[in-house]
Design a protein around this motif. Structure first.
Motif, mmCIF file in Angstrom:
data_model
loop_
_atom_site.group_PDB
_atom_site.id
_atom_site.type_symbol
_atom_site.label_atom_id
_atom_site.label_comp_id
_atom_site.label_asym_id
_atom_site.label_seq_id
_atom_site.Cartn_x
_atom_site.Cartn_y
_atom_site.Cartn_z
ATOM 1 N N LYS A 20 0.832 -1.203 0.000
ATOM 2 C CA LYS A 20 0.000 0.000 0.000
ATOM 3 C C LYS A 20 0.866 1.252 0.000
ATOM 4 O O LYS A 20 1.837 1.346 0.742
ATOM 5 N N LEU A 21 0.509 2.197 -0.833
ATOM 6 C CA LEU A 21 1.223 3.464 -0.940
ATOM 7 C C LEU A 21 0.645 4.430 0.092
ATOM 8 O O LEU A 21 -0.495 4.853 -0.024
ATOM 9 N N LYS A 22 1.438 4.747 1.120
ATOM 10 C CA LYS A 22 0.935 5.590 2.202
ATOM 11 C C LYS A 22 1.797 6.826 2.443
ATOM 12 O O LYS A 22 1.316 7.813 2.972
ATOM 13 N N SER A 23 3.053 6.768 2.076
ATOM 14 C CA SER A 23 3.993 7.849 2.364
ATOM 15 C C SER A 23 3.626 9.132 1.612
ATOM 16 O O SER A 23 3.539 9.154 0.378
ATOM 17 N N LYS A 24 3.432 10.195 2.353
ATOM 18 C CA LYS A 24 3.080 11.486 1.756
ATOM 19 C C LYS A 24 4.189 11.958 0.808
ATOM 20 O O LYS A 24 3.920 12.489 -0.268
ATOM 21 N N LYS A 25 5.423 11.728 1.203
ATOM 22 C CA LYS A 25 6.573 12.129 0.380
ATOM 23 C C LYS A 25 6.583 11.375 -0.956
ATOM 24 O O LYS A 25 6.781 11.974 -2.002
ATOM 25 N N GLU A 26 6.340 10.059 -0.913
ATOM 26 C CA GLU A 26 6.307 9.259 -2.141
ATOM 27 C C GLU A 26 5.153 9.675 -3.047
ATOM 28 O O GLU A 26 5.288 9.711 -4.268
ATOM 29 N N ILE A 27 3.991 9.996 -2.441
ATOM 30 C CA ILE A 27 2.818 10.402 -3.222
ATOM 31 C C ILE A 27 3.073 11.748 -3.905
ATOM 32 O O ILE A 27 2.769 11.920 -5.088
ATOM 33 N N GLU A 28 3.667 12.690 -3.177
ATOM 34 C CA GLU A 28 3.982 13.999 -3.766
ATOM 35 C C GLU A 28 4.971 13.850 -4.913
ATOM 36 O O GLU A 28 4.825 14.484 -5.961
ATOM 37 N N LEU A 29 5.994 13.027 -4.717
ATOM 38 C CA LEU A 29 6.992 12.776 -5.756
ATOM 39 C C LEU A 29 6.343 12.106 -6.978
ATOM 40 O O LEU A 29 6.655 12.454 -8.122
ATOM 41 N N LEU A 30 5.423 11.185 -6.727
ATOM 42 C CA LEU A 30 4.716 10.491 -7.801
ATOM 43 C C LEU A 30 3.949 11.475 -8.677
ATOM 44 O O LEU A 30 4.045 11.443 -9.902
ATOM 45 N N PHE A 31 3.213 12.404 -8.058
ATOM 46 C CA PHE A 31 2.437 13.366 -8.841
ATOM 47 C C PHE A 31 3.321 14.432 -9.483
ATOM 48 O O PHE A 31 2.988 14.957 -10.536
ATOM 49 N N ALA A 32 4.464 14.736 -8.878
ATOM 50 C CA ALA A 32 5.364 15.745 -9.444
ATOM 51 C C ALA A 32 6.129 15.202 -10.660
ATOM 52 O O ALA A 32 6.320 15.916 -11.638
ATOM 53 N N GLU A 33 6.581 13.938 -10.586
ATOM 54 C CA GLU A 33 7.476 13.411 -11.610
ATOM 55 C C GLU A 33 6.937 12.199 -12.365
ATOM 56 O O GLU A 33 7.597 11.704 -13.274
ATOM 57 N N GLY A 34 5.776 11.706 -11.994
ATOM 58 C CA GLY A 34 5.261 10.474 -12.580
ATOM 59 C C GLY A 34 4.688 10.638 -13.972
ATOM 60 O O GLY A 34 4.366 11.734 -14.416
ATOM 61 N N LYS A 35 4.573 9.516 -14.679
ATOM 62 C CA LYS A 35 3.937 9.457 -15.986
ATOM 63 C C LYS A 35 2.525 8.932 -15.784
ATOM 64 O O LYS A 35 2.206 8.408 -14.724
ATOM 65 N N SER A 36 1.698 9.028 -16.833
ATOM 66 C CA SER A 36 0.335 8.564 -16.645
ATOM 67 C C SER A 36 -0.209 7.844 -17.863
ATOM 68 O O SER A 36 0.193 8.096 -19.001
#
Length: 137
Positions: A20-36
């Motif tokens: 489960k993805l719970k880390s606020k830091k990982e989620i912010e990084l995902l939306f900042a740098e992730g592809k979709s």
């Protein structure tokens, strides 16, 4: 392409706490740098990362409060998305990299499970074709 013999042992079909993805830091990084990848009404935002846990994917789900005011409706849609990911994660299971995933429901109407499952399956197949297969060659 993916070869699947129809047999999956029960452990691989689980969706445990480590996944489960719970880390606020990982989620912010995902939306900042992730592809979709999107197949309406579901969108997948993903990013290749590395984390200590011995899992290939950390997955989260999200539903907009804008279209679904009642928490019970949002929770039901998130439950449907988690279940369809859990049932179809064998599609992306043969990767050597680690990823964070966030499934977003972008529709405005309450979905049926069959719709969610078909869209998530399509997104996972597209993800494999786009991200995993080019890296393994």
């Amino acid at each position: 392409m993916i070869k699947f013999d129809g047999h999956v042992d029960m452990m691989s079909e689980s969706f445990g706490k480590k996944e489960k993805l719970k880390s606020k830091k990982e989620i912010e990084l995902l939306f900042a740098e992730g592809k979709s990848i999107a197949k309406y009404p579901v969108r997948l935002v993903f990013k290749m990362v590395s984390f200590e846990e011995d899992v290939a994917f950390k997955v989260g789900t999200s539903v907009s409060k804008r279209y679904f005011k009642k928490a019970v409706d949002r929770n039901r849609i998130k439950r449907l998305m988690r279940e369809s990911y859990r049932k179809n994660k064998y599609i992306v299971a043969n990767t050597t990299h680690q990823f964070t995933f966030m499934f977003l429901y972008t529709g405005k109407e309450m979905p049926e499970y069959d719709l969610i499952e078909s869209k998530i399956k399509g997104i996972l197949l597209k993800f494999v074709k786009q991200e995993i297969e080019p890296k393994s060659k």
